[in-house]
Design an enzyme around this catalytic site. Structure first.
Site, PDB file in Angstrom:
ATOM      1  N   TYR A  35       5.892  -0.620  -3.304  1.00  0.00           N
ATOM      2  CA  TYR A  35       4.706  -1.447  -3.477  1.00  0.00           C
ATOM      3  C   TYR A  35       4.795  -2.298  -4.737  1.00  0.00           C
ATOM      4  CZ  TYR A  35       1.893   0.921   0.141  1.00  0.00           C
ATOM      5  OH  TYR A  35       1.392   1.392   1.325  1.00  0.00           O
ATOM      6  N   CYS A  67      -1.369   6.986  -5.514  1.00  0.00           N
ATOM      7  CA  CYS A  67      -0.461   5.902  -5.874  1.00  0.00           C
ATOM      8  C   CYS A  67      -1.199   4.969  -6.820  1.00  0.00           C
ATOM      9  CB  CYS A  67      -0.025   5.151  -4.615  1.00  0.00           C
ATOM     10  SG  CYS A  67       0.932   3.648  -4.907  1.00  0.00           S
ATOM     11  N   ASN A  68      -0.670   4.805  -8.033  1.00  0.00           N
ATOM     12  CA  ASN A  68      -1.324   3.944  -9.011  1.00  0.00           C
ATOM     13  C   ASN A  68      -1.391   2.493  -8.557  1.00  0.00           C
ATOM     14  OD1 ASN A  68      -1.793   5.345 -11.920  1.00  0.00           O
ATOM     15  ND2 ASN A  68      -0.090   6.314 -10.867  1.00  0.00           N
ATOM     16  N   CYS A 181       2.703   5.966 -12.557  1.00  0.00           N
ATOM     17  CA  CYS A 181       3.170   5.922 -11.168  1.00  0.00           C
ATOM     18  C   CYS A 181       3.426   7.358 -10.788  1.00  0.00           C
ATOM     19  CB  CYS A 181       4.462   5.094 -11.050  1.00  0.00           C
ATOM     20  SG  CYS A 181       5.236   5.185  -9.408  1.00  0.00           S
ATOM     21  N   THR A 182       2.911   7.789  -9.642  1.00  0.00           N
ATOM     22  CA  THR A 182       3.033   9.206  -9.287  1.00  0.00           C
ATOM     23  C   THR A 182       4.476   9.623  -9.035  1.00  0.00           C
ATOM     24  OG1 THR A 182       2.473   8.647  -6.975  1.00  0.00           O
ATOM     25  CG2 THR A 182       0.682   9.449  -8.397  1.00  0.00           C
ATOM     26  N   HIS A 183       5.369   8.643  -8.837  1.00  0.00           N
ATOM     27  CA  HIS A 183       6.793   8.968  -8.725  1.00  0.00           C
ATOM     28  C   HIS A 183       7.394   9.415 -10.058  1.00  0.00           C
ATOM     29  CE1 HIS A 183       6.714   6.783  -4.860  1.00  0.00           C
ATOM     30  NE2 HIS A 183       7.881   7.343  -4.603  1.00  0.00           N
TER      31      HIS A 183
END
EC number: 5.1.1.3
Length: 256
Positions: A35, A67-68, A181-183
């Protein structure tokens, strides 16, 4: 629980601690990943469209946009069109501003997240008198996904993708970094090796889990089947992440 990929597993891990009996459908828009390289219009249209279809199909009692990038761009729009309670994910600027000792802290997120007025507003509200340095990097997302697939990830590659944060003026004074970012928490060990053990890392997974628990307080949960994960991408590729999902209690992988 919706994310562009599998970064939302960092949120799910915290949610399991508070609500172990809550049945979960994890939705990964692998066909739309990443994204961070898309325009705001593309992200907004994609997220709103997908969540509308998913809400109709699965009838969830709550949706978490883990998701940020999706949250900072599309959260307001999705809340306008869906009656389902929605919990978003926003950069943990408030706690980081309170933690920093040097008065200089960093924000690592996707390029799209860094551009959002939402981030500007958080900085103006909670970081008065502090210095916030931002760096947008999309390169950490595929590295995090690769790590979850069991592939080796080099610290050097993580450092290369994130070094723009400390190369800025006052960058060497940073003592706290927000992982927006959640990743990115999936790479916390590599990031600590790259930036130094003295750096504190902050992300919002615990707070998101607490918010979900608060909104569902008093509700009862009962599973009618195993928890599952659905993907908009190819199922064969998704199944390479089976072990990562199993470690979070998800045993069914499906194509949406």
């Amino acid at each position: 629980m919706f994310d562009s990929g599998v970064g939302g597993l960092t949120v799910l891990g915290e949610l399991r601690k508070l609500l172990p009996d809550a049945p979960v459908i994890y939705a990964a828009d692998m066909a739309g990943l990443p994204y961070g390289a898309k325009s705001e219009a593309e992200v907004a249209a994609r997220v709103a469209g997908l969540l509308g279809r998913m809400a109709e199909r699965y009838q969830p009692r709550l949706i978490c946009i883990a998701c940020n990038t999706a949250s900072t761009i599309a959260l307001g729009m999705v809340r306008d069109v869906l009656a389902t309670p929605i919990v978003g994910t926003v950069p943990a600027i408030k706690p980081a501003a309170a933690m920093t000792r040097t008065g200089v802290f960093g924000l690592l997120g996707t390029e799209a997240t860094m551009r959002q007025k939402y981030v500007d507003d958080l900085e103006h509200e909670f970081a008065v008198g502090k210095r916030l340095l931002r760096h947008g990097t999309n390169g950490l997302v595929p590295l995090a996904e690769a790590k979850l697939r069991g592939e080796s990830v080099r610290v050097e590659d993580v450092a290369e993708a994130a070094k723009g944060l400390v190369l800025q003026l006052h960058g060497r004074e940073i003592d706290t970094i927000v992982l927006a970012c959640t990743h990115f928490p999936l790479l916390e060990d590599e990031l600590r090796a790259a930036f130094g053990k003295e750096i504190a890392f902050v992300h919002g997974a615990e707070g998101i889990a607490r918010r979900i628990a608060s909104l569902t307080e008093g509700q009862t949960f009962a599973r009618t089947g195993p928890d599952r994960a659905v993907t908009t991408g190819e199922l064969a590729d998704f199944e390479r992440l089976a072990k990562a999902f199993e470690s979070h209690g998800i045993t069914r992988l499906e194509r949406f």
